[in-house]
Design a protein around this motif. Structure first.
Motif, PDB file in Angstrom:
ATOM      1  N   MET A   1       0.478  -0.879   0.339  1.00 46.63           N
ATOM      2  CA  MET A   1      -0.107  -0.111   0.216  1.00 46.63           C
ATOM      3  C   MET A   1       0.702   1.597  -0.302  1.00 46.63           C
ATOM      4  O   MET A   1       0.844   2.877  -0.751  1.00 46.63           O
ATOM      5  N   TYR A   2       1.955   1.400   0.724  1.00 45.05           N
ATOM      6  CA  TYR A   2       2.674   2.073   0.681  1.00 45.05           C
ATOM      7  C   TYR A   2       3.700   2.956  -0.252  1.00 45.05           C
ATOM      8  O   TYR A   2       3.989   3.372  -0.655  1.00 45.05           O
ATOM      9  N   GLN A   3       4.190   1.700  -1.218  1.00 45.47           N
ATOM     10  CA  GLN A   3       4.636   1.729  -1.802  1.00 45.47           C
ATOM     11  C   GLN A   3       4.139   2.081  -2.883  1.00 45.47           C
ATOM     12  O   GLN A   3       4.682   2.741  -3.845  1.00 45.47           O
ATOM     13  N   GLU A   4       2.962   1.731  -3.536  1.00 46.76           N
ATOM     14  CA  GLU A   4       2.013   2.416  -4.352  1.00 46.76           C
ATOM     15  C   GLU A   4       0.953   2.334  -4.328  1.00 46.76           C
ATOM     16  O   GLU A   4       0.577   3.293  -5.765  1.00 46.76           O
ATOM     17  N   VAL A   5       1.142   3.370  -3.699  1.00 39.42           N
ATOM     18  CA  VAL A   5      -0.490   4.366  -3.108  1.00 39.42           C
ATOM     19  C   VAL A   5      -0.673   5.538  -3.704  1.00 39.42           C
ATOM     20  O   VAL A   5      -1.509   5.771  -4.866  1.00 39.42           O
ATOM     21  N   LYS A   6       0.366   5.401  -4.408  1.00 41.91           N
ATOM     22  CA  LYS A   6       0.696   6.780  -5.224  1.00 41.91           C
ATOM     23  C   LYS A   6       0.702   6.705  -6.580  1.00 41.91           C
ATOM     24  O   LYS A   6       0.166   7.581  -7.748  1.00 41.91           O
ATOM     25  N   SER A   7      -0.007   5.624  -7.465  1.00 45.90           N
ATOM     26  CA  SER A   7       0.051   4.858  -8.411  1.00 45.90           C
ATOM     27  C   SER A   7      -1.724   5.216  -8.679  1.00 45.90           C
ATOM     28  O   SER A   7      -2.537   4.779  -9.898  1.00 45.90           O
ATOM     29  N   LEU A   8      -2.282   5.392  -7.548  1.00 46.45           N
ATOM     30  CA  LEU A   8      -3.893   5.507  -7.616  1.00 46.45           C
ATOM     31  C   LEU A   8      -4.477   7.151  -8.400  1.00 46.45           C
ATOM     32  O   LEU A   8      -3.705   8.132  -8.313  1.00 46.45           O
ATOM     33  N   SER A   9      -5.505   6.647  -8.991  1.00 44.40           N
ATOM     34  CA  SER A   9      -6.242   8.001  -9.703  1.00 44.40           C
ATOM     35  C   SER A   9      -5.835   8.786  -8.917  1.00 44.40           C
ATOM     36  O   SER A   9      -6.439   8.517  -7.524  1.00 44.40           O
ATOM     37  N   LYS A  10      -6.448  10.182  -8.908  1.00 42.13           N
ATOM     38  CA  LYS A  10      -7.021  11.441  -8.310  1.00 42.13           C
ATOM     39  C   LYS A  10      -8.228  11.265  -7.713  1.00 42.13           C
ATOM     40  O   LYS A  10      -8.899  12.189  -6.291  1.00 42.13           O
ATOM     41  N   ASP A  11      -9.234  10.637  -8.058  1.00 43.83           N
ATOM     42  CA  ASP A  11     -10.792   9.860  -7.907  1.00 43.83           C
ATOM     43  C   ASP A  11     -10.420   8.637  -6.697  1.00 43.83           C
ATOM     44  O   ASP A  11     -11.476   9.262  -5.623  1.00 43.83           O
ATOM     45  N   ALA A  12      -9.343   8.047  -6.349  1.00 44.71           N
ATOM     46  CA  ALA A  12      -9.376   6.722  -5.578  1.00 44.71           C
ATOM     47  C   ALA A  12      -8.444   7.252  -4.355  1.00 44.71           C
ATOM     48  O   ALA A  12      -8.712   7.014  -3.625  1.00 44.71           O
ATOM     49  N   LEU A  13      -7.700   8.067  -5.080  1.00 42.52           N
ATOM     50  CA  LEU A  13      -6.463   8.827  -3.830  1.00 42.52           C
ATOM     51  C   LEU A  13      -6.830   9.402  -2.187  1.00 42.52           C
ATOM     52  O   LEU A  13      -6.637   8.375  -1.595  1.00 42.52           O
ATOM     53  N   PRO A  14      -8.591  10.170  -2.678  1.00 37.45           N
ATOM     54  CA  PRO A  14      -8.344  11.036  -1.626  1.00 37.45           C
ATOM     55  C   PRO A  14      -9.579  10.162  -0.884  1.00 37.45           C
ATOM     56  O   PRO A  14      -9.054   9.869   0.527  1.00 37.45           O
ATOM     57  N   TYR A  15     -10.315   9.075  -1.236  1.00 39.37           N
ATOM     58  CA  TYR A  15     -10.686   7.733  -0.340  1.00 39.37           C
ATOM     59  C   TYR A  15     -10.386   7.063   0.588  1.00 39.37           C
ATOM     60  O   TYR A  15      -9.397   6.835   1.595  1.00 39.37           O
TER      61      TYR A  15
END
Length: 227
Positions: free
Chosen positions: A116-130
């Protein structure tokens, strides 16, 4: 914030959950080995035990898989904390138990936490805030428990120290996953829990004394204890 929906063409909710759980386990292994961007959906399908065609019955994009991994971690940690941590008891013992339970969950899900911490940056702008909001909610559970200890007189902490202590608990639990390559050479999870909990309380224990009846009372203010 509304939960981000991951669409599936299959309508059986139990089957969707089963397949996605398989998908999460397979994806976590691959993401640790290769990273999110170098892993293909075909590899995820193979690691999950089904075909690429079946995979696309339960997700639409590779990012959906990463989102499901992150969401699963937060759901499981949050569910365990809500079950084991009594936020209204307002005792140091209940706080200690909550910290121990949280650290054990991280131990059980250390691969997922690392991914999660290695790859969470790869989430889209709509998924990351959630996903980030769910983390803040879990920190908030500890913050509420600490605040109740203040209200019952077992702790003497100003608001800014309540908040930072809650964040410290959350991050130090996850450090077991980040630094496991060296920490496990020196400590068991139970050793780690004891040492970290002792350190967390060391900075505040001078402001508390136990009277003859076993009730905690403030001996010096937090401002005085930091001088």
């Amino acid at each position: 914030m509304k939960k981000r929906e991951v669409l599936a063409s299959v309508k059986d909710e139990r089957l969707v959950k089963k397949r996605r759980d398989q998908m999460i386990k397979g994806a976590v292994t691959l993401f640790i080995q290769k990273g999110f961007h170098r892993t293909t959906t075909r590899e995820i399908a193979k690691a999950s035990g089904f075909s690429i065609g079946t995979l696309y019955e339960y997700i639409r994009t590779k990012e959906d898989v990463l989102y499901l991994v992150c969401d699963s971690i937060y759901d499981q940690v949050s569910e365990r904390l809500q079950k084991d941590l009594d936020p209204n008891e307002g005792t140091l013992e209940s706080l200690r138990l909550g910290i121990a339970d949280y650290f054990r969950v991280v131990d059980e899900m250390q691969d997922e936490v690392l991914v999660m911490y290695q790859e969470v940056k790869s989430l889209s702008k709509d998924a990351l805030p959630y996903v980030l909001k769910k983390e803040i909610e879990m920190v908030g559970m500890f913050e509420h428990c600490i605040r109740r200890c203040v209200e019952t007189g077992e702790l003497a902490l100003p608001d800014e120290k309540i908040n930072i202590m809650a964040h410290n608990i959350f991050v130090q639990g996850q450090m077991w996953a980040f630094r496991r390559w060296t920490l496990k050479k020196m400590y068991s999870i139970e050793d780690y829990i004891k040492l970290q909990t002792d350190l967390l309380f060391q900075g505040i224990e001078q402001s508390i004394i136990r009277n003859e009846e076993g009730v905690f009372s403030t001996s010096i203010t937090c401002e005085e204890s930091t001088r």
